[in-house]
Motif scaffolding. Structure first.
Motif, PDB file in Angstrom:
ATOM      1  N   LYS A 103       0.815  -1.215   0.000  1.00  0.00           N
ATOM      2  CA  LYS A 103       0.000   0.000   0.000  1.00  0.00           C
ATOM      3  C   LYS A 103       0.848   1.265   0.000  1.00  0.00           C
ATOM      4  CE  LYS A 103      -3.583  -2.410   2.647  1.00  0.00           C
ATOM      5  NZ  LYS A 103      -4.345  -2.442   3.925  1.00  0.00           N
ATOM      6  N   GLY A 104       2.165   1.093  -0.092  1.00  0.00           N
ATOM      7  CA  GLY A 104       3.056   2.243  -0.149  1.00  0.00           C
ATOM      8  C   GLY A 104       3.358   2.877   1.193  1.00  0.00           C
ATOM      9  N   LYS A 105       3.033   2.176   2.297  1.00  0.00           N
ATOM     10  CA  LYS A 105       3.257   2.752   3.626  1.00  0.00           C
ATOM     11  C   LYS A 105       4.676   2.509   4.133  1.00  0.00           C
ATOM     12  CE  LYS A 105      -1.539   2.452   5.228  1.00  0.00           C
ATOM     13  NZ  LYS A 105      -2.449   1.887   6.261  1.00  0.00           N
ATOM     14  N   GLY A 106       5.330   1.473   3.654  1.00  0.00           N
ATOM     15  CA  GLY A 106       6.678   1.136   4.093  1.00  0.00           C
ATOM     16  C   GLY A 106       7.445   0.529   2.947  1.00  0.00           C
ATOM     17  N   GLN A 107       8.673   0.067   3.228  1.00  0.00           N
ATOM     18  CA  GLN A 107       9.452  -0.570   2.174  1.00  0.00           C
ATOM     19  C   GLN A 107      10.265  -1.722   2.736  1.00  0.00           C
ATOM     20  OE1 GLN A 107      12.217   2.215   0.463  1.00  0.00           O
ATOM     21  NE2 GLN A 107      13.125   2.776   2.423  1.00  0.00           N
ATOM     22  N   VAL A 108      10.494  -2.727   1.889  1.00  0.00           N
ATOM     23  CA  VAL A 108      11.239  -3.915   2.297  1.00  0.00           C
ATOM     24  C   VAL A 108      12.273  -4.237   1.232  1.00  0.00           C
ATOM     25  CG1 VAL A 108      11.115  -6.368   2.885  1.00  0.00           C
ATOM     26  CG2 VAL A 108       9.238  -4.837   3.540  1.00  0.00           C
ATOM     27  N   LEU A 109      13.510  -4.412   1.655  1.00  0.00           N
ATOM     28  CA  LEU A 109      14.588  -4.836   0.771  1.00  0.00           C
ATOM     29  C   LEU A 109      15.013  -6.233   1.195  1.00  0.00           C
ATOM     30  CD1 LEU A 109      16.747  -4.373  -1.424  1.00  0.00           C
ATOM     31  CD2 LEU A 109      18.176  -3.287   0.328  1.00  0.00           C
ATOM     32  N   ALA A 110      14.876  -7.202   0.281  1.00  0.00           N
ATOM     33  CA  ALA A 110      15.213  -8.595   0.561  1.00  0.00           C
ATOM     34  C   ALA A 110      16.545  -8.935  -0.100  1.00  0.00           C
ATOM     35  CB  ALA A 110      14.112  -9.516   0.037  1.00  0.00           C
ATOM     36  N   VAL A 111      17.466  -9.504   0.681  1.00  0.00           N
ATOM     37  CA  VAL A 111      18.808  -9.804   0.189  1.00  0.00           C
ATOM     38  C   VAL A 111      19.140 -11.275   0.431  1.00  0.00           C
ATOM     39  CG1 VAL A 111      21.264  -9.225   0.379  1.00  0.00           C
ATOM     40  CG2 VAL A 111      19.528  -7.454   0.793  1.00  0.00           C
ATOM     41  N   ASP A 112      19.643 -11.953  -0.602  1.00  0.00           N
ATOM     42  CA  ASP A 112      20.069 -13.337  -0.422  1.00  0.00           C
ATOM     43  C   ASP A 112      21.059 -13.716  -1.510  1.00  0.00           C
ATOM     44  OD1 ASP A 112      18.706 -15.849   1.345  1.00  0.00           O
ATOM     45  OD2 ASP A 112      19.950 -16.440  -0.359  1.00  0.00           O
ATOM     46  N   ILE A 113      21.932 -14.670  -1.194  1.00  0.00           N
ATOM     47  CA  ILE A 113      22.884 -15.175  -2.172  1.00  0.00           C
ATOM     48  C   ILE A 113      22.174 -15.976  -3.261  1.00  0.00           C
ATOM     49  CG2 ILE A 113      23.324 -17.295  -0.867  1.00  0.00           C
ATOM     50  CD1 ILE A 113      26.241 -17.141  -1.791  1.00  0.00           C
ATOM     51  N   LEU A 114      21.010 -16.529  -2.925  1.00  0.00           N
ATOM     52  CA  LEU A 114      20.219 -17.305  -3.882  1.00  0.00           C
ATOM     53  C   LEU A 114      19.267 -16.402  -4.655  1.00  0.00           C
ATOM     54  CD1 LEU A 114      19.258 -20.330  -1.597  1.00  0.00           C
ATOM     55  CD2 LEU A 114      21.148 -20.203  -3.244  1.00  0.00           C
ATOM     56  N   LYS A 115      18.937 -16.831  -5.856  1.00  0.00           N
ATOM     57  CA  LYS A 115      17.964 -16.098  -6.653  1.00  0.00           C
ATOM     58  C   LYS A 115      16.588 -16.253  -6.008  1.00  0.00           C
ATOM     59  CE  LYS A 115      16.179 -15.627 -11.366  1.00  0.00           C
ATOM     60  NZ  LYS A 115      16.449 -14.177 -11.422  1.00  0.00           N
ATOM     61  N   MET A 116      15.877 -15.152  -5.899  1.00  0.00           N
ATOM     62  CA  MET A 116      14.558 -15.161  -5.264  1.00  0.00           C
ATOM     63  C   MET A 116      13.542 -14.529  -6.198  1.00  0.00           C
ATOM     64  SD  MET A 116      13.645 -13.516  -1.553  1.00  0.00           S
ATOM     65  CE  MET A 116      12.140 -12.545  -1.353  1.00  0.00           C
ATOM     66  N   GLU A 117      12.384 -15.137  -6.282  1.00  0.00           N
ATOM     67  CA  GLU A 117      11.329 -14.611  -7.140  1.00  0.00           C
ATOM     68  C   GLU A 117      10.906 -13.228  -6.662  1.00  0.00           C
ATOM     69  OE1 GLU A 117       7.968 -17.107  -7.698  1.00  0.00           O
ATOM     70  OE2 GLU A 117       9.169 -18.915  -8.008  1.00  0.00           O
ATOM     71  N   GLU A 118      10.575 -12.375  -7.620  1.00  0.00           N
ATOM     72  CA  GLU A 118      10.107 -11.024  -7.284  1.00  0.00           C
ATOM     73  C   GLU A 118       8.842 -11.103  -6.432  1.00  0.00           C
ATOM     74  OE1 GLU A 118      11.676  -8.145  -8.058  1.00  0.00           O
ATOM     75  OE2 GLU A 118      13.283  -9.377  -8.894  1.00  0.00           O
ATOM     76  N   MET A 119       8.629 -10.063  -5.656  1.00  0.00           N
ATOM     77  CA  MET A 119       7.478 -10.022  -4.758  1.00  0.00           C
ATOM     78  C   MET A 119       6.910  -8.605  -4.705  1.00  0.00           C
ATOM     79  SD  MET A 119       7.365 -10.896  -0.661  1.00  0.00           S
ATOM     80  CE  MET A 119       8.165 -12.474  -0.929  1.00  0.00           C
ATOM     81  N   ALA A 120       5.611  -8.495  -4.828  1.00  0.00           N
ATOM     82  CA  ALA A 120       4.974  -7.183  -4.733  1.00  0.00           C
ATOM     83  C   ALA A 120       5.263  -6.565  -3.375  1.00  0.00           C
ATOM     84  CB  ALA A 120       3.461  -7.317  -4.936  1.00  0.00           C
ATOM     85  N   GLY A 121       5.693  -5.314  -3.362  1.00  0.00           N
ATOM     86  CA  GLY A 121       5.958  -4.607  -2.116  1.00  0.00           C
ATOM     87  C   GLY A 121       7.382  -4.738  -1.618  1.00  0.00           C
ATOM     88  N   ALA A 122       8.202  -5.547  -2.307  1.00  0.00           N
ATOM     89  CA  ALA A 122       9.587  -5.734  -1.874  1.00  0.00           C
ATOM     90  C   ALA A 122      10.544  -5.550  -3.041  1.00  0.00           C
ATOM     91  CB  ALA A 122       9.777  -7.122  -1.270  1.00  0.00           C
ATOM     92  N   LYS A 123      11.739  -5.073  -2.739  1.00  0.00           N
ATOM     93  CA  LYS A 123      12.813  -5.012  -3.714  1.00  0.00           C
ATOM     94  C   LYS A 123      13.747  -6.172  -3.410  1.00  0.00           C
ATOM     95  CE  LYS A 123      16.187  -1.935  -5.835  1.00  0.00           C
ATOM     96  NZ  LYS A 123      16.709  -0.539  -5.897  1.00  0.00           N
ATOM     97  N   VAL A 124      14.069  -6.963  -4.411  1.00  0.00           N
ATOM     98  CA  VAL A 124      14.872  -8.167  -4.220  1.00  0.00           C
ATOM     99  C   VAL A 124      16.279  -7.945  -4.773  1.00  0.00           C
ATOM    100  CG1 VAL A 124      15.102 -10.612  -4.760  1.00  0.00           C
ATOM    101  CG2 VAL A 124      12.834  -9.650  -4.311  1.00  0.00           C
ATOM    102  N   MET A 125      17.268  -8.325  -3.989  1.00  0.00           N
ATOM    103  CA  MET A 125      18.666  -8.132  -4.356  1.00  0.00           C
ATOM    104  C   MET A 125      19.430  -9.439  -4.164  1.00  0.00           C
ATOM    105  SD  MET A 125      21.138  -5.197  -2.754  1.00  0.00           S
ATOM    106  CE  MET A 125      22.726  -4.794  -3.480  1.00  0.00           C
ATOM    107  N   GLN A 126      19.989  -9.984  -5.234  1.00  0.00           N
ATOM    108  CA  GLN A 126      20.780 -11.212  -5.136  1.00  0.00           C
ATOM    109  C   GLN A 126      22.233 -10.838  -4.867  1.00  0.00           C
ATOM    110  OE1 GLN A 126      20.580 -13.860  -8.506  1.00  0.00           O
ATOM    111  NE2 GLN A 126      21.655 -15.506  -7.433  1.00  0.00           N
ATOM    112  N   LEU A 127      22.738 -11.256  -3.695  1.00  0.00           N
ATOM    113  CA  LEU A 127      24.062 -10.832  -3.262  1.00  0.00           C
ATOM    114  C   LEU A 127      24.574 -11.746  -2.157  1.00  0.00           C
ATOM    115  CD1 LEU A 127      26.273  -8.504  -3.225  1.00  0.00           C
ATOM    116  CD2 LEU A 127      24.905  -7.479  -1.412  1.00  0.00           C
TER     117      LEU A 127
END
Length: 239
Positions: A103-127
């Protein structure tokens, strides 16, 4: 001291969830190791695995964060969260929901060495967060201080208790040093540790930088697992 939650987020106890299942046995197959057979059998009979599938959650681990957040009120609408060791995304789903990121109220950054499927409301970073300057790369993706750093990172186990303990302490230290750099005053930190909690030096760092430090084992953690979580709240702002 380790704490246990009596009820899960679904409003049903684990006993009630388990009671709905019939024990499923897995037949041995050619080429399948006995340990693999036991693992598969445990998965098929795990009430949290079944419940996760029912709810469309990416992993049973989602219930661990649910239960910790329900007890300690860690994630709030509008919060900015970094999820380390995020794949396949169970914790990320809970964080997105609790902070209202869709809903645009907050933000989430997801980080992992493994590839992760995109998710609404989150930014995904493979690292690989253990690489040099990995923390700098993650910071560059942030728009400023965050309210929570949550980490379910764990190195592959070796079966050697002391080695596994040192590895998970190292992962917790990496997450903590990052959290101290990016958390806003009052922020919180959650990280996986092993039964027995954090070592003295790490615990000293936590107590120095946070108002309250607790250890907890959510109900969704398997009874035979040595995992627990450290929950630190009231970040002092790197004092």
């Amino acid at each position: 001291m380790t704490e246990r939650k009596k009820k899960n987020t679904s409003g049903r106890s684990s006993a009630e969830m388990t009671g709905r299942l019939l024990h499923t046995k897995v037949k041995s197959a050619r080429g399948r190791k006995y340990s693999s057979k036991l693992w598969l059998e445990r998965q098929l009979n795990d009430p949290y695995v079944v419940e996760a599938k029912t709810r469309g959650l990416r992993s049973r681990a989602a219930f661990k964060l649910m239960q910790l957040d329900d007890r300690y009120k860690l994630l709030k609408p509008g919060d900015s969260v970094v999820d380390l060791g995020a794949a396949p995304g169970g914790w990320t789903q809970i964080a997105v929901d609790r902070v209202g990121a869709v809903k645009g109220k907050g933000q989430v950054l997801a980080v992992d060495i493994l590839k992760m499927e995109e998710m609404a409301g989150a930014k995904v970073m493979q690292l690989d967060f253990t690489e040099e300057d990995a923390d700098v790369k993650v910071k560059n993706e942030l728009g400023g201080p965050v309210n929570a750093v949550i980490s379910d990172m764990a190195a592959p186990t070796t079966g050697h208790r002391q080695t596994d303990h040192l590895r998970i302490v190292y992962m917790c230290e990496l997450a903590l040093h990052f959290a101290i750099d990016v958390l806003a005053p009052g922020g919180c930190f959650i990280a996986k540790v092993l039964k027995g909690g954090t070592e003295n030096e790490l615990l000293d760092q936590l107590k120095k930088n946070f108002a309250v430090v607790r250890h907890a084992k959510p109900e969704a953690s398997r009874a035979d697992s040595r995992e627990a979580y450290v929950i630190a709240t009231g970040f002092r702002g790197g004092e």
